[in-house]
Design a protein around this motif. Structure first.
Motif, short mmCIF file in Angstrom:
data_model
loop_
_atom_site.label_atom_id
_atom_site.label_comp_id
_atom_site.label_asym_id
_atom_site.label_seq_id
_atom_site.Cartn_x
_atom_site.Cartn_y
_atom_site.Cartn_z
N PRO A 107 37.07 29.68 41.33
CA PRO A 107 36.78 30.89 40.57
C PRO A 107 37.84 31.11 39.50
CG PRO A 107 37.71 31.47 42.69
CD PRO A 107 37.53 29.99 42.70
N THR A 108 37.39 31.57 38.33
CA THR A 108 38.29 31.79 37.20
C THR A 108 38.08 33.19 36.65
OG1 THR A 108 38.21 29.43 36.59
CG2 THR A 108 38.96 30.98 34.90
N LEU A 109 39.16 33.90 36.44
CA LEU A 109 39.12 35.22 35.83
C LEU A 109 39.62 35.10 34.40
CD1 LEU A 109 38.64 38.27 36.11
CD2 LEU A 109 40.99 38.48 36.95
N ILE A 110 38.72 35.31 33.46
CA ILE A 110 39.04 35.22 32.04
C ILE A 110 39.35 36.62 31.53
CG2 ILE A 110 38.12 34.62 29.76
CD1 ILE A 110 36.32 32.56 31.29
N VAL A 111 40.53 36.79 30.93
CA VAL A 111 40.98 38.11 30.50
C VAL A 111 41.59 38.04 29.11
CG1 VAL A 111 41.45 38.82 32.88
CG2 VAL A 111 43.30 37.86 31.49
N ALA A 161 46.01 42.11 35.19
CA ALA A 161 45.24 41.25 36.10
C ALA A 161 46.16 40.60 37.12
CB ALA A 161 44.48 40.20 35.30
N GLU A 162 47.33 40.16 36.67
CA GLU A 162 48.25 39.50 37.59
C GLU A 162 48.87 40.48 38.58
OE1 GLU A 162 50.88 37.54 34.84
OE2 GLU A 162 49.71 35.68 34.92
N SER A 171 47.24 42.97 39.87
CA SER A 171 46.17 43.42 40.76
C SER A 171 46.08 42.52 41.99
CB SER A 171 44.84 43.39 40.00
OG SER A 171 44.34 42.06 39.93
N PRO A 172 45.20 42.84 42.93
CA PRO A 172 45.01 41.95 44.09
C PRO A 172 44.36 40.62 43.74
CG PRO A 172 44.29 44.19 44.59
CD PRO A 172 44.51 44.13 43.11
N ALA A 173 43.89 40.43 42.51
CA ALA A 173 43.11 39.24 42.17
C ALA A 173 43.82 37.93 42.49
CB ALA A 173 42.70 39.29 40.70
N PRO A 174 45.10 37.73 42.10
CA PRO A 174 45.73 36.44 42.41
C PRO A 174 45.74 36.10 43.90
CG PRO A 174 47.01 37.60 40.76
CD PRO A 174 45.98 38.57 41.27
N ALA A 175 45.89 37.12 44.74
CA ALA A 175 45.93 36.88 46.19
C ALA A 175 44.57 36.45 46.74
CB ALA A 175 46.43 38.12 46.92
N ARG A 194 41.90 31.83 39.65
CA ARG A 194 42.75 31.34 38.57
C ARG A 194 42.57 32.26 37.37
NH1 ARG A 194 41.68 27.09 34.32
NH2 ARG A 194 39.52 27.28 35.02
N ILE A 195 43.65 32.66 36.72
CA ILE A 195 43.58 33.55 35.57
C ILE A 195 43.80 32.75 34.29
CG2 ILE A 195 44.61 35.55 34.43
CD1 ILE A 195 45.31 36.66 37.17
#
Length: 371
Positions: free
Chosen positions: A60-64, A72-73, A75-79, A83-84
Motif C-alpha cells: 500500500p502507498t499513501l501519496i501526499v 502524514a508521517e 499520523s498512525p499511517a506509518p505504523a 509507504r509514503i
C-alpha cells in the motif's frame, strides 16, 4: 485510548482480501473516513491529491503533497505499514498512482465521496480500468465496530452527555436559539471534542422541523426546545445525542400527551435491539406505538443511522432494511414527533448491539427536562 488499537495494521490486510474477493485490483482512497479507517490519517481534503493506493496484492502507498508529508508521517499511517510518497506543487501526481499500482488493472474501487475532478483524472490515468465504489468493499469491514471503536464511541457519548447535563446554564426564555447554540458549541469543545459537527436548537414551532438548525428567534416561556448536538473526538469517532427541554412555564397540554408516547416508543426501540433483529424491525418497534397513538404521520424520518468515523453510516434502521443486526453495530435510536407550526420532540441515544442485547452509550435521562 491507544491509537494502535483504533487503527491496527491488520485492517489493510483485511481490506486487500475484501478487494480481491470483490473482483477489484485496487482501492484508491482520497481524504475521508475510509482513508482514516485504514491508516489513521485524518487527511486534509484539497485540490492537491492525497490518495491511498491499496492493491489487492502488493504494497500500500499513501501519496501526499510534499507540504503535508510531515502530517502524514506524524499520523498512525506509518505504523500500519503504508509507504509514503510525496509530490511537489506543479507536478502531475497521477503517474504516481499508476506507478504504485505496479501493473495493469482492470477494475478499481474509488472512495465514495471522491471529488469529480479526481475521478476524471484517474479515469484518464487508467483508461482501461472500470471504476466502482470502494464503499461496497469497505462497508462490511466498518459496519461492525471493534471493542476499541466501541470504547471510542462510548467516550464520545459520555462527552456529549456532559454538555446536555449543563443545558440549564444556557437555555432559558428570552435568549435566542443562536445565542444558546454558541454556548453549546463552546461546551462541546470543552467536553473533549476537537470539532463541533452540528448544533440544533429548535424552539416552539421550529421544533417541528427535524433539521432546523438555529435562528435569531427568542425562546418563549413554556416552549418545548429540541436540542440535537454532536461532535468529533480526537480519536475520529463521533457523538450524536438529542434531548427535548421545556424552557420555563407550563408546557402545552397536547405536547405533554405526545411526549410520553415518544419516550415510551424510544425506550421500546432500544429494548428491541439484539442480534438477529432487522433494521426494519427495530424501526417498527419505535414507529408502531407512535402510530397507535395517532401520531404516525408526524414521525417524519427513519428511526436510526449508524455512527463511527462518519456521523451517518451503515446500518440504517428504516423500513425495508431486512439485514439482521449483529454484535458491534453502533447506531442511533431517535424517533420524533413533529406537529407543523406548533412544536416537536425527538429523543436520541447512540446504542451498540451486543452479544446479549444492547448497550446505551448515552445515559442521561430521557424524560422531559424542565429548565
Amino acid at each position: 485510548m491507544g491509537v494502535a488499537a483504533l487503527y491496527p495494521p491488520d485492517r489493510l490486510a483485511a481490506a486487500r482480501r475484501a478487494t480481491a474477493a470483490a473482483g477489484l485490483d485496487a482501492l484508491l482512497l482520497t481524504p475521508g473516513s475510509d482513508l482514516r479507517y485504514l491508516t489513521g490519517y485524518d487527511a486534509h481534503a484539497g485540490e492537491r491529491l492525497t490518495c491511498l493506493v491499496l492493491p489487492a496484492e502488493g504494497e500500500p502507498t499513501l501519496i501526499v503533497p510534499r507540504l503535508e508529508r510531515p502530517a502524514a508521517e506524524a499520523s498512525p499511517a506509518p505504523a500500519t505499514g503504508v509507504r509514503i510518497v510525496d509530490h511537489v506543487d506543479g507536478t502531475d501526481p497521477y503517474p504516481l498512482v499508476v506507478a504504485a499500482l505496479d501493473g495493469p488493472v482492470a477494475a478499481v474501487g474509488l472512495a465514495d465521496r471522491m471529488w469529480a475532478e479526481q475521478v476524471l483524472a484517474l479515469r484518464a490515468a487508467l483508461p482501461g480500468a472500470t471504476q466502482r465504489l470502494a464503499g461496497d468493499v469497505l462497508r462490511e469491514l466498518r459496519i461492525r465496530k471493534s471493542p476499541a471503536e466501541v470504547a471510542a464511541l462510548a467516550e464520545a457519548g459520555a462527552a456529549i452527555d456532559e454538555v446536555h447535563l449543563r443545558m440549564g446554564e444556557w437555555l432559558r426564555p428570552g435568549r435566542t436559539e443562536a445565542e444558546v447554540a454558541t454556548d453549546i458549541a463552546a461546551a462541546i469543545r470543552e467536553a473533549g471534542h476537537v470539532t463541533v459537527d452540528f448544533v440544533i436548537v429548535a424552539a416552539g414551532p421550529n421544533g417541528a422541523s427535524p433539521h432546523h438548525g438555529t435562528s435569531d428567534r427568542p425562546i418563549g416561556a413554556g416552549e418545548p426546545v429540541v436540542v440535537d448536538i454532536g461532535g468529533t473526538m480526537a480519536s475520529g469517532y463521533r457523538s450524536d445525542c438529542t434531548r427535548t427541554y421545556l424552557a420555563g412555564g407550563p408546557a402545552p397540554a397536547d405536547f405533554l400527551d405526545y411526549y410520553g408516547v415518544l419516550r415510551d416508543a424510544q425506550r421500546a426501540a432500544v429494548a428491541a435491539v439484539r442480534q438477529g433483529v432487522t433494521g426494519a424491525a427495530a424501526d417498527a418497534a419505535a414507529r408502531e406505538p407512535i402510530a397507535a397513538a395517532g401520531f404516525g404521520d408526524a414521525f417524519l424520518h427513519r428511526t436510526g443511522h449508524g455512527i463511527g468515523l462518519d456521523g451517518h453510516e451503515e446500518p440504517y434502521l428504516v423500513a425495508g432494511n431486512d439485514r439482521p443486526l449483529e454484535a458491534g453495530m453502533a447506531f442511533s435510536i431517535e424517533p420524533g414527533i413533529y406537529l407543523a407550526g406548533r412544536h416537536g420532540a425527538r429523543i436520541e441515544d447512540i446504542v451498540v448491539c451486543t452479544t446479549d442485547g444492547v448497550q446505551r452509550l448515552n445515559t442521561t435521562p430521557t424524560e422531559l427536562i424542565a429548565l
